[in-house]
Design a protein around this motif. Structure first.
Motif, PDB file in Angstrom:
ATOM      1  N   ILE A   1       0.712  -1.116  -0.063  1.00  0.00           N
ATOM      2  CA  ILE A   1      -0.062  -0.014  -0.037  1.00  0.00           C
ATOM      3  C   ILE A   1       0.972   1.428  -0.008  1.00  0.00           C
ATOM      4  N   ALA A   2       2.181   1.140   0.498  1.00  0.00           N
ATOM      5  CA  ALA A   2       3.149   2.539   0.458  1.00  0.00           C
ATOM      6  C   ALA A   2       4.462   1.968   0.178  1.00  0.00           C
ATOM      7  N   VAL A   3       5.282   3.184  -0.404  1.00  0.00           N
ATOM      8  CA  VAL A   3       6.646   2.880  -0.732  1.00  0.00           C
ATOM      9  C   VAL A   3       7.377   4.071  -0.068  1.00  0.00           C
ATOM     10  N   SER A   4       7.965   3.696   0.538  1.00  0.00           N
ATOM     11  CA  SER A   4       8.768   4.880   1.340  1.00  0.00           C
ATOM     12  C   SER A   4       7.908   6.015   2.224  1.00  0.00           C
ATOM     13  N   GLY A   5       6.713   5.486   2.602  1.00  0.00           N
ATOM     14  CA  GLY A   5       5.811   6.440   3.303  1.00  0.00           C
ATOM     15  C   GLY A   5       4.837   6.853   2.371  1.00  0.00           C
TER      16      GLY A   5
ATOM     17  N   ARG B   1      11.900   1.329   2.643  1.00  0.00           N
ATOM     18  CA  ARG B   1      10.619   0.844   3.540  1.00  0.00           C
ATOM     19  C   ARG B   1       9.208   0.593   2.756  1.00  0.00           C
ATOM     20  N   LEU B   2       8.619  -0.410   2.891  1.00  0.00           N
ATOM     21  CA  LEU B   2       7.629  -1.032   2.161  1.00  0.00           C
ATOM     22  C   LEU B   2       6.587  -1.045   3.139  1.00  0.00           C
ATOM     23  N   THR B   3       5.309  -0.880   3.017  1.00  0.00           N
ATOM     24  CA  THR B   3       4.273  -1.244   3.945  1.00  0.00           C
ATOM     25  C   THR B   3       3.377  -2.249   3.339  1.00  0.00           C
ATOM     26  N   PHE B   4       2.893  -3.175   4.142  1.00  0.00           N
ATOM     27  CA  PHE B   4       1.925  -4.019   3.639  1.00  0.00           C
ATOM     28  C   PHE B   4       0.614  -4.298   4.506  1.00  0.00           C
TER      29      PHE B   4
END
Length: 426
Positions: free
Chosen positions: A244-248, A275-278
């Motif tokens: 859902i997000a890449v580097s915030g 930083r990746l967000t899952f």
């Protein structure tokens, strides 16, 4: 001479009625009064009650699963000020960029509010599409897309002077989508079903694709497959998880084609750590097991299984054949034909097993998407071939030993027979 005006039948009847009523009132006849005039109808339309209000008037209460939004939510839609709040509403002021009469309020469609009103449990939210069909984020984005298309069509019909006073529909749509995604991510983080990871290796070890729920659900980036060399294998990243997000930075409206290719290039070329967000997928555990089963069926070696099954079994067969060969040679020296035949049969069985292992190894292929698998498969083939060669050498030596033993025994039997014949003649 003054003439009375001629009246139509209806006017004459109304005039006679009025005269009769006045005459009765003057004469004081009791019990006869003129009927009260009908109440005056005010112009305008009365507001129809909301569906939930009608049900409450009837004494019925609609179930939460049947209604889209409660009456309180609809009232808040009308009474709330037209100001968009920052996606992280804690301690932040309203965004001045979206203040004014032309703004829209999306508080009533926030996913967090939807789950709170329905008192949804963590298990229900984890399986939200099974529980609600299109989840609140899907529905909210559908509404935003409809409003965006409507405003674009209306803006094309505006005059240039009036158009300058209106906010850009694309900017408004993007702002609303960001807020909805941020609220969705915050909700999942509060439940512990979202996580961040800082990748340090250049190769991330997972593949992605664009997915969507149903025909009208939102499009999002989904993890298609995870590979053993990944930093997050086998935990915490699994197939069906959402990136859902890449580097915030939130990923908005991913589309297949150049836009998705650009996203992939951005991720692969970004500096490390990245930083990746899952967010956890709804079938992540089942999808992971299916992925591993497919790999076993394809015969792909897993680098986390060292030594592999084929290597270990083929090595045991080679060692068994060599051990039996030593026993067979000892039996041949002692002239024990029965033990030598038993060892020879065991060596032949080990050879058949080693050939089967070699065939299975040759049928295996490495997954081209990560080089480690290719190296592991090549190494397995090399090891199994070497073990097969050891077993074949032991089997060949055993055959030679058995042949020599039988030749020796035949000579001995010939000497015994000759000695017996000489004894008979003597």
């Amino acid at each position: 001479e003054k003439k009375e005006p001629k009246l139509c039948c209806w006017c004459a009847l109304a005039a006679a009625s009025r005269e009769g009523e006045r005459g009765l009132e003057r004469e004081g006849v009791e019990g006869v009064t003129s009927p009260p005039p009908p109440p005056r109808q005010e112009r305008g339309f009365a507001r129809a009650p909301l569906p939930r209000q009608r049900e409450r008037q009837r004494g019925q209460v609609a179930s939460m699963a049947e209604e889209e939004y409660t009456a309180g939510e609809l009232e808040e839609m009308e009474e709330a000020p037209k100001v968009l709040v920052s996606p992280t509403a804690k301690g932040r002021a309203a965004s001045p960029e979206f203040e004014g009469d032309s703004g829209t309020n999306i508080d009533h469609v926030l996913p967090s509010k939807f789950y709170a009103n329905r008192r949804a449990s963590k298990a229900e939210i984890e399986r939200r599409h099974e529980k609600f069909g299109y989840d609140p984020l899907d529905r909210a984005l559908m509404e935003q897309r409809e409003q965006f298309e409507l405003k674009k069509s209306l803006k094309s019909k505006m005059t240039p002077g009036f158009m300058k006073k209106q906010r850009n529909p694309h900017e408004e749509y993007e702002h609303n989508v960001k807020r909805l995604l941020r609220d969705h991510l915050d909700t999942m983080e509060s439940l512990g079903i979202a996580f961040h990871h800082d990748f340090t290796n250049e190769r991330l070890g997972f593949s992605i694709l664009v997915a969507r729920y149903g025909t009208e659900g939102r499009k999002f980036v989904q993890v298609d497959e995870t590979f053993p060399h990944s930093e997050c294998y086998p935990e915490p990243l699994k197939p069906t998880d959402e990136l859902i997000a890449v580097s915030g930075k939130l990923i908005l409206d991913p589309e297949e084609g150049p836009k998705f290719t650009l996203l992939q290039d951005t991720i692969s070329q970004a500096t490390r750590p990245l930083r990746l967000t899952f967010i956890h997928g709804e079938r992540r555990e089942e999808a992971f097991l299916e992925q591993e089963e497919r790999r076993e069926m394809r015969g792909v070696d897993r680098p986390d299984c060292a030594p592999s099954e084929l290597r270990g079994k083929s090595a045991k067969l080679a060692e068994s054949a060599e051990s039996r060969l030593a026993t067979l040679r000892s039996a041949a020296e002692q002239g024990d034909e029965l033990l030598a035949d038993e060892c020879s049969a065991a060596i032949e069985m080990a050879l058949e097993g080693a050939k089967g292992m070699s065939e299975r190894a040759e049928a295996r292929v490495g997954d081209d998407r990560y080089a480690l698998s290719v190296k592991e498969v090549a190494e397995t083939k090399r090891v199994v071939r070497a073990n097969l060669a050891r077993t074949q050498a032991a089997a060949a030596a055993a055959r030679e030993a058995i042949a020599a033993l039988r030749e020796k025994l035949e000579r001995e039997r010939g000497h015994v027979d000759e000695a017996e014949r000489c004894a008979e003649r003597a």
